[in-house]
Write a protein that holds these residues in place. Sequence first.
Motif, PDB file in Angstrom:
ATOM      1  N   ILE A  23       0.837  -1.199   0.000  1.00 47.20           N
ATOM      2  CA  ILE A  23       0.000   0.000   0.000  1.00 47.20           C
ATOM      3  C   ILE A  23       0.873   1.250   0.000  1.00 47.20           C
ATOM      4  CG2 ILE A  23      -1.773   1.274   1.287  1.00 47.20           C
ATOM      5  CD1 ILE A  23      -2.726  -1.373   0.055  1.00 47.20           C
ATOM      6  N   TRP A  24       1.921   1.242   0.824  1.00 43.32           N
ATOM      7  CA  TRP A  24       2.768   2.426   0.956  1.00 43.32           C
ATOM      8  C   TRP A  24       3.480   2.806  -0.341  1.00 43.32           C
ATOM      9  CZ3 TRP A  24       2.929   6.319   4.160  1.00 43.32           C
ATOM     10  CH2 TRP A  24       2.422   6.170   5.441  1.00 43.32           C
ATOM     11  N   SER A  25       4.012   1.829  -1.054  1.00 39.38           N
ATOM     12  CA  SER A  25       4.774   2.134  -2.277  1.00 39.38           C
ATOM     13  C   SER A  25       3.941   2.873  -3.319  1.00 39.38           C
ATOM     14  CB  SER A  25       5.362   0.858  -2.866  1.00 39.38           C
ATOM     15  OG  SER A  25       6.313   0.324  -1.987  1.00 39.38           O
ATOM     16  N   PRO A  26       2.771   2.343  -3.715  1.00 38.27           N
ATOM     17  CA  PRO A  26       1.983   3.111  -4.693  1.00 38.27           C
ATOM     18  C   PRO A  26       1.462   4.437  -4.142  1.00 38.27           C
ATOM     19  CG  PRO A  26       0.891   1.020  -4.170  1.00 38.27           C
ATOM     20  CD  PRO A  26       2.190   1.048  -3.449  1.00 38.27           C
ATOM     21  N   PHE A  27       1.177   4.471  -2.841  1.00 37.22           N
ATOM     22  CA  PHE A  27       0.699   5.705  -2.215  1.00 37.22           C
ATOM     23  C   PHE A  27       1.758   6.808  -2.327  1.00 37.22           C
ATOM     24  CE2 PHE A  27       0.274   8.154   1.862  1.00 37.22           C
ATOM     25  CZ  PHE A  27      -0.863   8.857   1.505  1.00 37.22           C
ATOM     26  N   LEU A  28       2.996   6.484  -1.989  1.00 37.99           N
ATOM     27  CA  LEU A  28       4.078   7.470  -2.072  1.00 37.99           C
ATOM     28  C   LEU A  28       4.365   7.852  -3.524  1.00 37.99           C
ATOM     29  CD1 LEU A  28       6.504   6.042   0.624  1.00 37.99           C
ATOM     30  CD2 LEU A  28       5.002   8.025   0.837  1.00 37.99           C
ATOM     31  N   ILE A  77       6.032   4.384  14.326  1.00 38.27           N
ATOM     32  CA  ILE A  77       4.935   5.209  13.808  1.00 38.27           C
ATOM     33  C   ILE A  77       5.395   5.849  12.495  1.00 38.27           C
ATOM     34  CG2 ILE A  77       3.444   7.192  14.243  1.00 38.27           C
ATOM     35  CD1 ILE A  77       3.847   6.608  17.240  1.00 38.27           C
ATOM     36  N   PRO A  78       4.649   5.632  11.399  1.00 42.59           N
ATOM     37  CA  PRO A  78       5.052   6.208  10.114  1.00 42.59           C
ATOM     38  C   PRO A  78       4.658   7.685  10.012  1.00 42.59           C
ATOM     39  CG  PRO A  78       3.159   4.787   9.830  1.00 42.59           C
ATOM     40  CD  PRO A  78       3.542   4.703  11.267  1.00 42.59           C
ATOM     41  N   PHE A  79       5.619   8.489   9.563  1.00 44.79           N
ATOM     42  CA  PHE A  79       5.400   9.914   9.341  1.00 44.79           C
ATOM     43  C   PHE A  79       5.627  10.213   7.867  1.00 44.79           C
ATOM     44  CE2 PHE A  79       6.299   9.765  13.841  1.00 44.79           C
ATOM     45  CZ  PHE A  79       5.392  10.669  14.356  1.00 44.79           C
ATOM     46  N   LEU A  80       4.778  11.063   7.324  1.00 47.23           N
ATOM     47  CA  LEU A  80       4.832  11.452   5.930  1.00 47.23           C
ATOM     48  C   LEU A  80       5.360  12.882   5.856  1.00 47.23           C
ATOM     49  CD1 LEU A  80       4.024  10.471   3.080  1.00 47.23           C
ATOM     50  CD2 LEU A  80       1.816  11.536   3.470  1.00 47.23           C
ATOM     51  N   TYR A  81       6.487  13.072   5.171  1.00 44.18           N
ATOM     52  CA  TYR A  81       7.105  14.386   5.011  1.00 44.18           C
ATOM     53  C   TYR A  81       6.854  14.855   3.588  1.00 44.18           C
ATOM     54  CZ  TYR A  81       9.626  13.754   9.389  1.00 44.18           C
ATOM     55  OH  TYR A  81       9.947  13.584  10.711  1.00 44.18           O
ATOM     56  N   LEU A  82       6.136  15.953   3.455  1.00 49.07           N
ATOM     57  CA  LEU A  82       5.778  16.497   2.144  1.00 49.07           C
ATOM     58  C   LEU A  82       6.368  17.888   1.975  1.00 49.07           C
ATOM     59  CD1 LEU A  82       2.013  15.587   2.298  1.00 49.07           C
ATOM     60  CD2 LEU A  82       3.664  14.538   0.790  1.00 49.07           C
ATOM     61  N   THR A  83       7.141  18.074   0.924  1.00 46.75           N
ATOM     62  CA  THR A  83       7.595  19.407   0.542  1.00 46.75           C
ATOM     63  C   THR A  83       6.677  19.861  -0.574  1.00 46.75           C
ATOM     64  OG1 THR A  83       9.855  18.784   1.077  1.00 46.75           O
ATOM     65  CG2 THR A  83       9.557  20.796  -0.199  1.00 46.75           C
ATOM     66  N   TYR A 111      -4.995   9.682   9.553  1.00 47.70           N
ATOM     67  CA  TYR A 111      -3.895  10.641   9.475  1.00 47.70           C
ATOM     68  C   TYR A 111      -4.148  11.792  10.429  1.00 47.70           C
ATOM     69  CZ  TYR A 111      -6.657  14.030   6.858  1.00 47.70           C
ATOM     70  OH  TYR A 111      -7.593  14.953   6.493  1.00 47.70           O
ATOM     71  N   SER A 112      -3.062  12.436  10.819  1.00 44.61           N
ATOM     72  CA  SER A 112      -3.181  13.628  11.654  1.00 44.61           C
ATOM     73  C   SER A 112      -2.012  14.555  11.344  1.00 44.61           C
ATOM     74  CB  SER A 112      -3.211  13.273  13.140  1.00 44.61           C
ATOM     75  OG  SER A 112      -2.024  12.646  13.522  1.00 44.61           O
ATOM     76  N   PHE A 113      -2.298  15.830  11.348  1.00 44.49           N
ATOM     77  CA  PHE A 113      -1.280  16.848  11.089  1.00 44.49           C
ATOM     78  C   PHE A 113      -0.352  16.946  12.284  1.00 44.49           C
ATOM     79  CE2 PHE A 113       0.053  21.314  11.410  1.00 44.49           C
ATOM     80  CZ  PHE A 113       0.765  21.414  10.224  1.00 44.49           C
ATOM     81  N   LYS A 117       7.772  26.237   6.865  1.00 41.74           N
ATOM     82  CA  LYS A 117       7.825  26.832   5.531  1.00 41.74           C
ATOM     83  C   LYS A 117       7.058  25.969   4.533  1.00 41.74           C
ATOM     84  CE  LYS A 117      12.024  29.404   6.289  1.00 41.74           C
ATOM     85  NZ  LYS A 117      13.352  29.717   5.814  1.00 41.74           N
ATOM     86  N   ASN A 118       7.752  25.253   3.654  1.00 34.10           N
ATOM     87  CA  ASN A 118       7.087  24.425   2.638  1.00 34.10           C
ATOM     88  C   ASN A 118       7.056  22.948   3.006  1.00 34.10           C
ATOM     89  OD1 ASN A 118       6.765  26.729   1.184  1.00 34.10           O
ATOM     90  ND2 ASN A 118       8.466  26.342  -0.203  1.00 34.10           N
ATOM     91  N   LEU A 119       7.420  22.608   4.228  1.00 30.15           N
ATOM     92  CA  LEU A 119       7.434  21.219   4.679  1.00 30.15           C
ATOM     93  C   LEU A 119       6.244  20.949   5.590  1.00 30.15           C
ATOM     94  CD1 LEU A 119       9.009  18.484   4.928  1.00 30.15           C
ATOM     95  CD2 LEU A 119       9.979  19.440   7.019  1.00 30.15           C
ATOM     96  N   LEU A 120       5.454  19.939   5.237  1.00 29.01           N
ATOM     97  CA  LEU A 120       4.319  19.510   6.059  1.00 29.01           C
ATOM     98  C   LEU A 120       4.594  18.094   6.542  1.00 29.01           C
ATOM     99  CD1 LEU A 120       1.402  20.716   3.775  1.00 29.01           C
ATOM    100  CD2 LEU A 120       2.161  21.784   5.871  1.00 29.01           C
ATOM    101  N   VAL A 121       4.303  17.836   7.806  1.00 31.90           N
ATOM    102  CA  VAL A 121       4.518  16.514   8.377  1.00 31.90           C
ATOM    103  C   VAL A 121       3.181  15.984   8.880  1.00 31.90           C
ATOM    104  CG1 VAL A 121       5.769  15.168  10.102  1.00 31.90           C
ATOM    105  CG2 VAL A 121       6.854  17.169   9.070  1.00 31.90           C
ATOM    106  N   TYR A 122       2.856  14.765   8.462  1.00 30.55           N
ATOM    107  CA  TYR A 122       1.627  14.095   8.877  1.00 30.55           C
ATOM    108  C   TYR A 122       1.974  12.719   9.437  1.00 30.55           C
ATOM    109  CZ  TYR A 122      -1.162  17.494   6.317  1.00 30.55           C
ATOM    110  OH  TYR A 122      -1.749  18.642   5.872  1.00 30.55           O
ATOM    111  N   ARG A 123       1.197  12.300  10.406  1.00 26.75           N
ATOM    112  CA  ARG A 123       1.262  10.912  10.858  1.00 26.75           C
ATOM    113  C   ARG A 123       0.185  10.169  10.085  1.00 26.75           C
ATOM    114  NH1 ARG A 123      -0.973   9.856  16.355  1.00 26.75           N
ATOM    115  NH2 ARG A 123      -2.563   8.708  15.275  1.00 26.75           N
TER     116      ARG A 123
END
Length: 106
Positions: free
Chosen positions: A6-11, A31-37, A68-70, A75-81
Motif C-alpha cells: 500500500i505504501w509504495s503506490p501511495f508514495l 509510527i510512520p510519518f509522511l514528510y511532504l515538501t 492521518y493527523s497533522f 515553511k514548505n514542509l508539512l509533516v503528517y502521521r
Amino acid sequence: MNLDEIWSPFLNQLATSNTVKSVSKKTITGIPFLYLTVNSDIIKAEIETLIKLEAAKCMRGKQLRMEYSFVREEKNLLVYRVRFLVPQEKMFCCGNLCPDCIRYRN
C-alpha cells in the motif's frame, strides 16, 4: 497483510502530483510519518484532500482504512502521521462459543 504493498503506490502517487515537490516516509518508534515538501502557494486543506484521495485509490478493493493527523509545518514542509489500519478479525476459533466465530462464516 504486507502494508508495503500500500505504501509504495501511495508514495509514488503523491510524488507525481503537481502540488508536491518531494515526499518521503520515515518510521520513528514504529509510527510512520509522511514528510511532504509542497509549493509555496498550496494550502494545507488541499494537501489533506490529496492525501485522502490517493490513499483511497491505493486501498480500493482491500479491507483497510487510513488514519492521518497533522503534526507540524515548517515553511514548505508539512509533516503528517499516516497509518493504514487492518481490521481486527478473529482468525481462529477460541472455543468460547462467540457469536462472531470463524466457524459461522461462509
